[in-house]
Write a protein that holds these residues in place. Structure first.
Motif, mmCIF file in Angstrom:
data_model
loop_
_atom_site.group_PDB
_atom_site.id
_atom_site.type_symbol
_atom_site.label_atom_id
_atom_site.label_comp_id
_atom_site.label_asym_id
_atom_site.label_seq_id
_atom_site.Cartn_x
_atom_site.Cartn_y
_atom_site.Cartn_z
ATOM 1 N N TRP A 1 6.067 6.163 10.314
ATOM 2 C CA TRP A 1 5.075 4.572 10.202
ATOM 3 C C TRP A 1 5.820 3.638 10.583
ATOM 4 N N ASP B 1 2.079 10.532 5.182
ATOM 5 C CA ASP B 1 2.714 9.711 6.873
ATOM 6 C C ASP B 1 3.908 10.293 6.766
ATOM 7 N N LYS C 1 -4.919 7.432 4.449
ATOM 8 C CA LYS C 1 -5.760 8.731 5.815
ATOM 9 C C LYS C 1 -5.147 9.493 6.345
ATOM 10 N N ASP D 1 0.049 -1.985 9.875
ATOM 11 C CA ASP D 1 1.547 -1.338 9.991
ATOM 12 C C ASP D 1 1.421 -0.967 11.072
HETATM 13 O O1 G3P Z 1 4.617 3.591 3.937
HETATM 14 C C1 G3P Z 1 3.048 3.011 5.024
HETATM 15 C C2 G3P Z 1 3.282 3.322 5.858
HETATM 16 O O2 G3P Z 1 3.447 4.302 5.850
HETATM 17 C C3 G3P Z 1 1.742 3.326 6.954
HETATM 18 O O3 G3P Z 1 0.722 2.093 6.916
HETATM 19 O O4 G3P Z 1 -1.007 0.182 7.002
HETATM 20 O O5 G3P Z 1 -0.379 1.994 8.440
HETATM 21 O O6 G3P Z 1 -1.075 2.694 6.539
HETATM 22 P P1 G3P Z 1 -0.469 1.538 7.534
#
Ligand code: G3P
Ligand code: MG
Length: 359
Positions: A237, A234, A274, A45
């Protein structure tokens, strides 16, 4: 055979042998089938996708890695996302059609994939799995090896007065597993993906943790500690909406605020996703597997979120490239975590890394 300077760039003085290049590129002198020491982990994303739509630079970046580069080298990569909600196989099928490149589950890590490495601790322990649509994640969890998996919808179906503000839809009724929860003592709560009903899930998490479901609340039975695991930290996002959206981290903050108001303290939890070390170790293992054991691998993370992508890569000792197609907006000042490089988009990021490492 000697290769002229303008082909290989300044790093090698005027002329070098193919063998020297092969040694540099692959860590081996073997010139027959050069293999790359360089490998990438791509966030999804805000780097490859915005919502359901591939970003224009995504296909170009993946084609460069597929050998369309001046060395004609195939460069390994994995996708490393804090997203989730479906099985790895299903998400890879979708990504392959969105990106026009075959993405295989052994090059794909989503927020809850790392749970495969701890499932042995919970194999036959009753666990509550949160997030995603109806009971999709129950099946994903069972696919990982969890054997007693329940959802908050199962609990609501068992006793609707537990949360009087949500009536189960037909689809939800079809997904529930009839259970007498007065006999189920949960060992853990796993928040796999962003909950669809924050209020219902927050109520039931508080009930399970306080033993209200299981009945120790009334009888003061010794309450068993319930492990609480979140898979994605997160707070925000980048989707296809112009401004970043709240993520699973926002749900965690909301839950803790409610729990603290109810009990006077926040509840201890385990965090994956992450930038956690566990997730980057899992990713490094997968990257090294794809690099087939070349020595001194050059690992790059390309991401849009300084808090998760860049912080994690820096802590793992990888190189990191922050792109401007997602959460991070360079007009809002320097990033909270300093990347090795910045780039407009993922294709520029790949070209920059190749230039840095191969020229
Ligand atoms: O829900 C997904 C979001 O938190 C981030 O996705 O792919 O940027 O790690 P991504
Ligand atoms: Mg991202």
């Amino acid at each position: 055979m000697l290769i002229p300077r303008h082909i290989i760039g300044p790093k090698y003085g005027n002329r070098v042998t193919v063998k020297q290049i092969a040694r540099y590129l692959t860590g081996t002198g073997n010139t027959s089938k050069p293999r790359s020491r360089l490998a990438f982990a791509f966030d999804i994303d805000g780097v490859l996708l915005r919502g359901k739509n591939p970003l224009p630079a995504a296909k170009e970046a993946l084609s460069i890695l597929d050998g369309n580069n001046k060395l004609g080298l195939k460069i390994p990569f994995i996708l490393l996302t804090n997203g989730g909600g479906v099985s790895e196989e299903e998400r890879c099928r979708k990504l392959s059609s969105q990106l026009g490149v075959q993405i295989h589950p052994d090059q794909f890590i989503q927020a809850h994939t790392v749970l495969k490495s701890i499932v042995h601790n919970y194999r036959d322990v009753p666990v509550l799995v949160l997030g995603g649509k109806s009971d999709t994640l129950r099946r994903v969890a069972e696919g990982y090896g969890f054997q007693k998996v329940y959802t908050t919808l199962d609990i609501l179906a068992w006793n609707p007065s537990i949360w009087p503000f949500h009536d189960l839809t037909q689809e939800e009724k079809a997904s529930v597993r009839p259970t007498d929860f007065s006999k189920v003592q949960f060992g853990a709560i796993f928040v796999f993906h962003d909950p669809r009903n924050w209020a219902l899930d927050t109520q039931i998490m508080c009930d399970v943790i306080q033993g209200i479901i299981w009945g120790s609340y009334k009888t003061n039975h010794t309450r068993k500690h319930v492990d609480l695991v979140f898979c994605n930290p997160d707070l925000i996002w980048q989707s296809d909406f112009e401004a970043p959206r709240m993520g699973q981290g926002a749900f965690r903050v909301a839950f803790q605020a409610v729990f603290q108001s109810l009990t006077g303290s926040t509840y201890p939890y385990i965090q994956f996703g992450k930038p956690t070390e566990a997730t980057y170790n899992f990713a490094e293992m997968m990257l090294k597997h794809r690099l087939q054991g070349v020595s001194k691998p050059l690992l790059y993370m390309v991401g849009d979120n300084p808090e998760s992508d860049i912080a994690g890569a820096n802590a793992a000792g990888w190189k990191s490239i922050l792109v401007h197609t997602g959460v991070y907006d360079p007009h809002r000042g320097p990033p909270s975590h300093q990347p090795t490089y910045q780039a407009e988009d993922v294709a520029e990021a790949v070209r920059l890394a190749l230039d840095q490492e191969f020229c």
